[in-house]
Design an enzyme around this catalytic site. Structure first.
Site, PDB file in Angstrom:
ATOM      1  N   ASN A  10       0.879  -1.174   0.000  1.00  0.00           N
ATOM      2  CA  ASN A  10       0.000   0.000   0.000  1.00  0.00           C
ATOM      3  C   ASN A  10       0.912   1.218   0.000  1.00  0.00           C
ATOM      4  O   ASN A  10       1.367   1.659   1.045  1.00  0.00           O
ATOM      5  CB  ASN A  10      -0.893  -0.062   1.245  1.00  0.00           C
ATOM      6  CG  ASN A  10      -1.792   1.156   1.401  1.00  0.00           C
ATOM      7  OD1 ASN A  10      -1.639   2.150   0.687  1.00  0.00           O
ATOM      8  ND2 ASN A  10      -2.727   1.078   2.337  1.00  0.00           N
ATOM      9  N   ARG A  92      -2.341  -1.809  -3.662  1.00  0.00           N
ATOM     10  CA  ARG A  92      -3.380  -0.783  -3.645  1.00  0.00           C
ATOM     11  C   ARG A  92      -3.049   0.220  -4.744  1.00  0.00           C
ATOM     12  O   ARG A  92      -1.928   0.728  -4.805  1.00  0.00           O
ATOM     13  CB  ARG A  92      -3.385  -0.052  -2.300  1.00  0.00           C
ATOM     14  CG  ARG A  92      -4.370   1.117  -2.286  1.00  0.00           C
ATOM     15  CD  ARG A  92      -4.199   1.980  -1.049  1.00  0.00           C
ATOM     16  NE  ARG A  92      -5.195   3.039  -1.012  1.00  0.00           N
ATOM     17  CZ  ARG A  92      -5.058   4.167  -0.343  1.00  0.00           C
ATOM     18  NH1 ARG A  92      -3.973   4.406   0.362  1.00  0.00           N
ATOM     19  NH2 ARG A  92      -6.017   5.068  -0.344  1.00  0.00           N
ATOM     20  N   HIS A 181     -10.723   5.391  -1.267  1.00  0.00           N
ATOM     21  CA  HIS A 181     -10.819   4.545  -0.068  1.00  0.00           C
ATOM     22  C   HIS A 181     -11.851   3.436  -0.259  1.00  0.00           C
ATOM     23  O   HIS A 181     -12.412   2.921   0.704  1.00  0.00           O
ATOM     24  CB  HIS A 181     -11.234   5.359   1.187  1.00  0.00           C
ATOM     25  CG  HIS A 181     -10.248   6.397   1.608  1.00  0.00           C
ATOM     26  ND1 HIS A 181     -10.629   7.655   2.012  1.00  0.00           N
ATOM     27  CD2 HIS A 181      -8.907   6.362   1.733  1.00  0.00           C
ATOM     28  CE1 HIS A 181      -9.560   8.363   2.347  1.00  0.00           C
ATOM     29  NE2 HIS A 181      -8.499   7.599   2.191  1.00  0.00           N
ATOM     30  N   ARG A 242      -5.743  18.229   3.880  1.00  0.00           N
ATOM     31  CA  ARG A 242      -6.534  18.658   2.713  1.00  0.00           C
ATOM     32  C   ARG A 242      -7.777  19.414   3.165  1.00  0.00           C
ATOM     33  O   ARG A 242      -8.405  19.046   4.161  1.00  0.00           O
ATOM     34  CB  ARG A 242      -6.960  17.443   1.876  1.00  0.00           C
ATOM     35  CG  ARG A 242      -5.807  16.757   1.187  1.00  0.00           C
ATOM     36  CD  ARG A 242      -6.212  15.464   0.506  1.00  0.00           C
ATOM     37  NE  ARG A 242      -5.261  14.414   0.839  1.00  0.00           N
ATOM     38  CZ  ARG A 242      -5.513  13.110   0.782  1.00  0.00           C
ATOM     39  NH1 ARG A 242      -6.697  12.681   0.385  1.00  0.00           N
ATOM     40  NH2 ARG A 242      -4.590  12.238   1.119  1.00  0.00           N
ATOM     41  N   GLU A 385      -7.717  -2.743   5.157  1.00  0.00           N
ATOM     42  CA  GLU A 385      -7.540  -2.660   3.705  1.00  0.00           C
ATOM     43  C   GLU A 385      -6.603  -3.754   3.212  1.00  0.00           C
ATOM     44  O   GLU A 385      -6.790  -4.299   2.127  1.00  0.00           O
ATOM     45  CB  GLU A 385      -6.974  -1.280   3.331  1.00  0.00           C
ATOM     46  CG  GLU A 385      -7.986  -0.149   3.519  1.00  0.00           C
ATOM     47  CD  GLU A 385      -7.338   1.235   3.512  1.00  0.00           C
ATOM     48  OE1 GLU A 385      -6.753   1.621   4.538  1.00  0.00           O
ATOM     49  OE2 GLU A 385      -7.416   1.919   2.479  1.00  0.00           O
TER      50      GLU A 385
HETATM   51  C1  LIG Z   1      -7.089   8.407  -1.462  1.00  0.00           C
HETATM   52  C2  LIG Z   1      -6.540   8.862  -0.165  1.00  0.00           C
HETATM   53  O1  LIG Z   1      -6.888   9.897   0.350  1.00  0.00           O
HETATM   54  O2  LIG Z   1      -5.672   8.038   0.412  1.00  0.00           O
HETATM   55  P1  LIG Z   1      -4.903   8.283   1.792  1.00  0.00           P
HETATM   56  O3  LIG Z   1      -5.936   8.453   2.852  1.00  0.00           O
HETATM   57  O4  LIG Z   1      -4.095   7.024   1.944  1.00  0.00           O
HETATM   58  O5  LIG Z   1      -4.076   9.520   1.580  1.00  0.00           O
HETATM   59 MG   LIG Z   2      -5.333   4.986   4.991  1.00  0.00          MG
END
Ligand SMILES: CC(=O)OP(=O)(O)O
Ligand SMILES: [Mg+2]
Ligand SMILES: Nc1ncnc2c1ncn2[C@@H]1O[C@H](COP(=O)(O)OP(=O)(O)O)[C@@H](O)[C@H]1O
Length: 408
Positions: A10, A92, A181, A242, A385
């Site tokens: 992953n 992944r 996710h 984010r 996961e």
């Molecule tokens: C798609 C995504 O946000 O993955 P991660 O949470 O692993 O950054």
């Molecule tokens: Mg994660």
């Protein structure tokens, strides 16, 4: 006996998580994590058959170096990639666009398509590709399977997947809501049904995957009907770094009035926003500690995070019409009781409530935290996961009948 082990990789934007799973007996002979790839303070933590984990500190320049270090750790435990017990490697892959709705054995054409999707997941797909290429170079004969974050969401109806823009423009640039996710949303929605003693087909579940990246999904009878992430993993909930949802005009404003370049705005919204942007910390543990000390910025970050979460819970109650369960998962969802309590506060009108004592219990198993007799079950459901990727990979190649991709 035929080989029964699957190595799961992953690869994230700055990390690689890995697990070696034995699909015959359910054991996990090795697990580990490489963090802060590309920085001077990289760390590799490997847990093999020996009781104590091994740790390595010092710069690991890129994903290729990280995977070589992982392969060396596995080899040191006699579990290397040359092991005859290895049946396959499961990767992944974050963005599969609309091309991939199922786990897929990787060949050159699949690799090329994952590469073509890089503009839609610039932080994730290149790391996933490096993982695949490095693993293929080390074991060219072994089947490698891609399990896509986007696959579970390809069942969303057009009404949820479309942005309200000219379809000709959207189609030309492949602009739509893909969602991410998905492996976790699929696994957790099924586990929530099991916790209720029902089949996935019988229940409607809201899954809240709250990790560093965070997303919500509405799952009706085992199929995803809406999710909070969109074209990229930037849309939706407030995350570690984010922003999640904002008025797109913020971007025009920052460019025109703030004089920022597109790359600067991209970095701001993906890497320097969310909890981190609001208070300088992206880890919920640290934010709770600061709140306990009376820190105002941490309080605001927490409140903005929870407010957004509540809005999505309410939205998905409306999307589903009838909700049987709300399942909290991933690092924050599984561990941060205050986030769960705050997200559910005041939602009694929707049949949602949390029992404070049950919410305070710490355990690794799926468990209910709603009061006895509640109309909607609220649950903590640990995600896995890696197990889901291994299961899907093994189902595809475990019989030994799947074609191995051509290796060039
Ligand atoms: C798609 C995504 O946000 O993955 P991660 O949470 O692993 O950054
Ligand atoms: Mg994660
Ligand atoms: N005990 C805890 N209490 C509160 N939050 C936690 C705890 N443990 C982990 N977290 C949160 O979980 C996040 C990591 O979640 P995880 O699902 O592992 O993320 P990812 O897979 O995206 O790296 C951390 O950034 C932190 O905010």
């Amino acid at each position: 006996m035929s080989p029964s082990r699957v190595l799961v990789l992953n690869s994230g934007s700055s990390s690689v998580k890995y697990q070696l799973l034995d699909m015959r007996d359910g054991s996990r002979p090795a697990t580990g994590l490489v963090e802060r790839i590309g920085e001077r303070t990289s760390r590799l933590r490997h847990t093999g058959p020996a009781a104590d984990p091994r740790e390595q500190y010092g710069p690991i320049a890129d994903h290729e170096a990280a995977l070589k270090a992982v392969a060396e750790e596995l080899t040191a435990d006699g579990l290397g990639l040359d092991s005859p017990e290895l049946a396959a490697i499961g990767h992944r892959v974050v963005h599969g666009g609309m091309s991939f709705t199922e786990p897929t054995v990787i060949d050159d054409a699949v690799l090329a398509e994952i590469e073509r999707l890089i503009p839609l997941a610039p932080l994730h797909n290149p790391a996933n590709l490096t993982g695949i290429r490095t693993a293929r170079a080390l074991r060219p004969d072994l089947p490698q399977v891609a399990v896509f974050d986007t696959a579970f969401h390809t069942t969303m109806p057009e009404s949820a997947a479309r942005y309200a823009i000219d379809p000709a423009i959207a189609d030309r640039y492949r602009i739509r809501r893909y969602g991410f996710h998905g492996t976790s949303h699929a696994y957790v929605s099924r586990a929530a049904a099991r916790l209720l003693g029902r089949t996935p087909q019988e229940v409607n579940v809201i899954v809240l995957h709250l990790g560093n990246g965070a997303s919500a999904s509405a799952v009706r009878g085992g199929r995803c009907v809406d999710t909070s992430m969109g074209l990229t993993p930037l849309e939706g909930l407030v995350m570690g770094t984010r922003s999640g949802d904002l008025d797109p005009a913020v971007i025009f404003h920052l460019a025109r009035v703030g004089g920022m370049s597109m790359d600067e705005i991209d970095t701001l919204l993906n890497k320097r926003s969310g909890l981190f942007g609001l208070c300088g910390d992206n880890d919920m543990r640290e934010i709770r500690r600061r709140i306990d000390e009376g820190d105002e910025a941490a309080r605001l970050a927490f409140d903005v995070y929870v407010h957004r979460l509540k809005k999505y819970i309410g939205a998905y109650c409306a999307v589903l019409g009838r909700v049987d369960a709300v399942a909290f998962t991933a690092g924050v969802g599984e561990n941060a009781a205050p986030v769960r309590a705050a997200a559910m506060a005041g939602l009694e009108g929707l049949g949602l409530a949390v029992d404070p004592e049950l919410n305070a219990v710490r355990a690794d198993e799926a468990r209910l935290i709603s009061p006895a007799g509640a109309r909607v079950a609220v649950a903590v459901v640990p995600t896995d996961e890696e197990l889901e990727i291994a299961t899907q990979t093994y189902a595809l190649v475990g019989t030994g009948s799947a074609p191995v991709g051509n290796n060039s």
